[in-house]
Design an enzyme around this catalytic site. Sequence first.
Site, PDB file in Angstrom:
ATOM      1  N   HIS A   1       2.201  -3.728   6.646  1.00  0.00           N
ATOM      2  CA  HIS A   1       1.240  -2.756   6.309  1.00  0.00           C
ATOM      3  C   HIS A   1       1.120  -1.830   7.450  1.00  0.00           C
ATOM      4  CE1 HIS A   1      -1.025  -4.331   2.566  1.00  0.00           C
ATOM      5  NE2 HIS A   1      -0.347  -5.148   3.026  1.00  0.00           N
TER       6      HIS A   1
ATOM      7  N   GLU B   1       1.824   3.629   3.153  1.00  0.00           N
ATOM      8  CA  GLU B   1       2.429   3.009   4.326  1.00  0.00           C
ATOM      9  C   GLU B   1       3.993   2.864   4.202  1.00  0.00           C
ATOM     10  OE1 GLU B   1      -0.151  -0.613   4.414  1.00  0.00           O
ATOM     11  OE2 GLU B   1      -1.821   0.508   4.326  1.00  0.00           O
TER      12      GLU B   1
ATOM     13  N   HIS C   1       0.795  -1.321   0.046  1.00  0.00           N
ATOM     14  CA  HIS C   1      -0.006   0.121  -0.040  1.00  0.00           C
ATOM     15  C   HIS C   1       0.810   1.333  -0.135  1.00  0.00           C
ATOM     16  CE1 HIS C   1      -3.695  -2.266   1.593  1.00  0.00           C
ATOM     17  NE2 HIS C   1      -3.825  -2.080   0.213  1.00  0.00           N
TER      18      HIS C   1
ATOM     19  N   GLU D   1       0.470  -5.040  10.985  1.00  0.00           N
ATOM     20  CA  GLU D   1       0.054  -3.844  10.794  1.00  0.00           C
ATOM     21  C   GLU D   1       0.751  -3.087  11.798  1.00  0.00           C
ATOM     22  OE1 GLU D   1      -2.234  -2.139   8.945  1.00  0.00           O
ATOM     23  OE2 GLU D   1      -3.418  -3.728   7.915  1.00  0.00           O
TER      24      GLU D   1
HETATM   25  O1  0X9 Z   1      -7.138  -3.722   4.261  1.00  0.00           O
HETATM   26  C1  0X9 Z   1      -6.040  -4.206   3.953  1.00  0.00           C
HETATM   27  O2  0X9 Z   1      -5.731  -4.239   3.146  1.00  0.00           O
HETATM   28  C2  0X9 Z   1      -5.002  -4.182   5.350  1.00  0.00           C
HETATM   29  N1  0X9 Z   1      -5.181  -3.078   6.312  1.00  0.00           N
HETATM   30  S1  0X9 Z   1      -4.627  -1.424   5.632  1.00  0.00           S
HETATM   31  O3  0X9 Z   1      -4.924  -0.517   6.608  1.00  0.00           O
HETATM   32  N2  0X9 Z   1      -3.072  -1.510   5.679  1.00  0.00           N
HETATM   33  O4  0X9 Z   1      -5.090  -1.426   4.158  1.00  0.00           O
HETATM   34  C3  0X9 Z   1      -5.550  -5.262   6.306  1.00  0.00           C
HETATM   35  C4  0X9 Z   1      -5.351  -6.730   5.624  1.00  0.00           C
HETATM   36  C5  0X9 Z   1      -5.673  -7.703   6.356  1.00  0.00           C
HETATM   37  N3  0X9 Z   1      -6.554  -8.597   5.611  1.00  0.00           N
HETATM   38  C6  0X9 Z   1      -7.938  -9.037   5.739  1.00  0.00           C
HETATM   39  N4  0X9 Z   1      -8.459  -8.610   6.842  1.00  0.00           N
HETATM   40  N5  0X9 Z   1      -8.167  -9.491   4.779  1.00  0.00           N
HETATM   41 ZN    ZN Z   2      -2.065  -1.939   3.791  1.00  0.00          ZN
END
Ligand code: 0X9
Ligand code: ZN
Length: 427
Positions: A319, A195, A192, A389
């Site tokens: 992330h 980040e 991302h 994260e």
């Molecule tokens: O939403 C995402 O892709 C991730 N969070 S972020 O804030 N870095 O964008 C979390 C990914 C975790 N994966 C799932 N929950 N599927």
């Molecule tokens: Zn992310």
Amino acid sequence: MLKLLLSLILTGTLALPVFAAENLSFDQLLNQLTRVEQEIPVAPVAAQASDRAADGRYWVTVKAADKHARTRLLEAGFDIVEIEKGSVSGFAGPDLLGLLSSKSFGVVSKVSMADYAARAKDFPSQDAIYHNYQETYDLLKQLAAANPDIASLFSIGKTVEGRDIWCLRINSSVKGDGPSSKPGAFFMGNLHAREHLTTEVSVLLAAWLLEHRNDADVKKYISTLDIYIAPMANPDGSEFDIKTGSYQYYRKNMAKNAGGSRGVDLNRNFDSWWCESGASTYPGSDTYCGPKAFSEVESQNIKRFFEARRNLKTHITYHSYASEILYPWGGNDADVPEEKDKKAFIKIATEMGKLTNYEPRKSSDMYVATGDSADWAYAATGVLAFTFELEGRGFYPGAAIVKGAVERNIKAAVYLLSVTDNPYKVI
Ligand code: 0X9
Ligand code: ZN
């Protein structure tokens, strides 16, 4: 980073660029982080630019054929900042600009301070310790060059805008992208765009491992494992996010979507229950899953990377931000069906949680979102894939957070290496 040097020199905070030295050690790299916190001018770029705009200064390029011409410009009161072939550039107020224009100096161009700041292609000055694409590449190259017996650099593939996704490999017997039968670990940052802390954690992990290559445990991992670190999986988005000198809060890649919007969310583009939940089919959305699974060259490259390396046993995709360590599934409320995998995920996440103070959690407990890279990597190849994260409040947590985040995450990464030979030994 370059902008920091420039602004420190300009503001008189620093007479000489202390970070210009090549081949900094890990400790020097990390010490920079604290030193910069003390020395850095606190005003954000936009404020600095408007201050300069308010005093009516310009960024001016003037003809200067040789050092004698440069001396004459200095005597006229011109503060030379950059020397180019046949010209010099620097800042000049209206009076000096008038003088330079009227005499025989030859003004080539002048740019208002507001426009000058808008041209910036780097992190805002208060975050200049973060590595942009070129700086990340330069550091990776330096690390590989300084450790040619165990480290090599190769590209996982090109992005939609043609940048390479660089990957540093640490392996005592194989260089480049050739196969290895040693158990492998893959650390990936910056899928991302915004980040950026994830790039720092990844690239400084590489620096630390190579710096500590003779520590007994690290030495063992280097001689027995196949370690990959790709700090910037989405360099196009990352560069777009910083290129104006102020952050764009940009998340996706730089694909041109039908309808004119930009970007696919790479963490929704993998083929794991693609676009079923927690993803959007609207191209303008931040969670746009793309026109089909693996529509994006970046996710295709990562897919190929995993598929070509069935020796990979462990993986972290970094992330930010939530201070959490997530394990599959993320795209489905269910637990992973293999009991031994579930146990290993929980145990390893828990141990890494102790080392980082991050909370271990099943990914879908955060929210169900399909098409993420970790779910796909685990389902397709069996690699134990964790989504970290990282800590922080907001996507731009500043320079002060980097040192602690790097130190904590090195401990977790080293723990992951300690189990990579056989992750199931922990259960
Ligand atoms: O939403 C995402 O892709 C991730 N969070 S972020 O804030 N870095 O964008 C979390 C990914 C975790 N994966 C799932 N929950 N599927
Ligand atoms: Zn992310």
